[in-house]
Design a protein around this motif. Structure first.
Motif, PDB file in Angstrom:
ATOM      1  N   ARG A 174      -8.504 -19.263 -76.439  1.00 12.32           N
ATOM      2  CA  ARG A 174      -8.754 -20.930 -76.632  1.00 12.32           C
ATOM      3  C   ARG A 174      -8.810 -21.294 -77.997  1.00 12.32           C
ATOM      4  NH1 ARG A 174     -12.989 -22.716 -71.811  1.00 12.32           N
ATOM      5  NH2 ARG A 174     -11.688 -22.231 -69.957  1.00 12.32           N
ATOM      6  N   ALA A 175      -9.268 -20.340 -78.831  1.00 12.62           N
ATOM      7  CA  ALA A 175      -9.639 -20.847 -80.232  1.00 12.62           C
ATOM      8  C   ALA A 175      -8.085 -20.874 -80.735  1.00 12.62           C
ATOM      9  CB  ALA A 175     -10.551 -19.705 -80.951  1.00 12.62           C
ATOM     10  N   GLU A 176      -7.340 -19.822 -80.424  1.00 11.93           N
ATOM     11  CA  GLU A 176      -6.045 -19.541 -80.947  1.00 11.93           C
ATOM     12  C   GLU A 176      -5.193 -20.748 -80.600  1.00 11.93           C
ATOM     13  OE1 GLU A 176      -3.552 -15.687 -80.606  1.00 11.93           O
ATOM     14  OE2 GLU A 176      -5.539 -15.096 -79.489  1.00 11.93           O
ATOM     15  N   ILE A 177      -5.297 -21.341 -79.365  1.00 17.21           N
ATOM     16  CA  ILE A 177      -4.481 -22.588 -79.066  1.00 17.21           C
ATOM     17  C   ILE A 177      -4.999 -23.669 -79.794  1.00 17.21           C
ATOM     18  CG2 ILE A 177      -4.212 -24.058 -77.154  1.00 17.21           C
ATOM     19  CD1 ILE A 177      -4.304 -21.482 -75.299  1.00 17.21           C
ATOM     20  N   ALA A 178      -6.225 -23.848 -79.821  1.00 15.33           N
ATOM     21  CA  ALA A 178      -6.874 -25.007 -80.580  1.00 15.33           C
ATOM     22  C   ALA A 178      -6.250 -24.934 -82.159  1.00 15.33           C
ATOM     23  CB  ALA A 178      -8.363 -25.091 -80.479  1.00 15.33           C
TER      24      ALA A 178
END
Length: 265
Positions: A174-178
């Motif tokens: 999720r952090a990568e995507i954000a």
């Protein structure tokens, strides 16, 4: 996520219709590189637009804008070519091949040219101006259709990715995507940029970020060749939906900003 050609198309169209200043165009391009330079791909195009040819010293984008004004340009279009679809770029010539390699191009149909950016050194982006043969029809995607397609593809791909479990070994997915989705959040757009176009561009950036993370998750949940093919099949319509959404959003922005500049809004 956006691209340099989208910035050039939106800001140049706004400038051509009096909705932005030339300095605003140049400042916006600065997001992509500290230095921009311009050359023509062939001597004929160089002569027609009074730009340096392929073996001459490049000039800055301010002279490109002046050339477009003298040539009576009225608008620009974004083209995002993919293998098998180079609509809007003419036949399989230098422009189409270069744009396909770059994954983008800015086209000015009235002037009969297309521009393709390429990073030629650290902080230096070169725009090559190509002849645009004929008046090829570009793909037009209504923004409502593109927005709906993006939402539908997102739902279908999300279901497929859960089945494939591509993020099993990516606890920070999720952090990568954000982070990827926010990569181009600092882009400046002209005053009067339509909110719907901005919303579609942001949504496309979010979906593209998911696509990037999922495609790079190898082996991840896709541990076999069969699973890898299934994952690629699940992502393909998502990638096409992102492409169409970006084209539609930029077209909508150009339309609205051109109308504002012409005093019709």
């Amino acid at each position: 996520m956006s691209c340099a050609s989208a910035t050039l198309v939106v800001w140049t169209s706004a400038w051509l219709h009096g909705a932005a200043a030339a300095d605003d165009v140049l400042d916006a391009l600065g997001f992509w590189a500290g230095l921009h330079e311009v050359v023509a791909d062939d001597d004929g195009t160089a002569t027609a637009l009074d730009l340096p040819g392929p073996d001459e010293v490049p000039v800055g984008p301010a002279l490109l804008l002046a050339s477009l004004r003298r040539a009576s340009a009225t608008t620009a279009r974004l083209v995002i070519p993919v293998p098998g679809d180079v609509r809007g770029l003419g036949a399989n010539g230098p422009l189409g091949k270069s744009a396909l390699r770059a994954g983008q191009a800015a086209v000015l149909p009235e002037v009969g040219v297309g521009l393709v950016p390429k990073l030629v050194a650290d902080g230096v982006l070169r725009w090559t101006v190509f002849d645009l043969p004929g008046a090829p029809a570009a793909e037009h995607v209504p923004i409502g259709e593109a927005e709906h397609g993006l939402a539908s593809a997102m739902r279908e791909a999300a279901t497929a990715l859960v089945t494939l479990d591509v993020a099993r070994h990516r606890p920070n997915v999720r952090a990568e995507i954000a982070a990827l989705a926010a990569e181009h959040s600092g882009l400046e757009w002209p005053a009067g940029m339509p909110s719907r176009a901005l919303r579609v561009l942001q949504r496309a950036a979010e979906v593209a970020a998911i696509l990037t993370v999922a495609a790079s998750d190898a082996p991840g949940g896709a541990v076999s060749a069969t699973a890898t093919r299934a994952r690629d099949e699940a992502l393909r319509p998502l990638s096409e939906a992102v492409r169409r959404a970006r084209l539609a959003a930029v077209d909508e922005a150009v339309r609205v900003l051109s109308d504002q500049g012409a005093g019709r809004h």
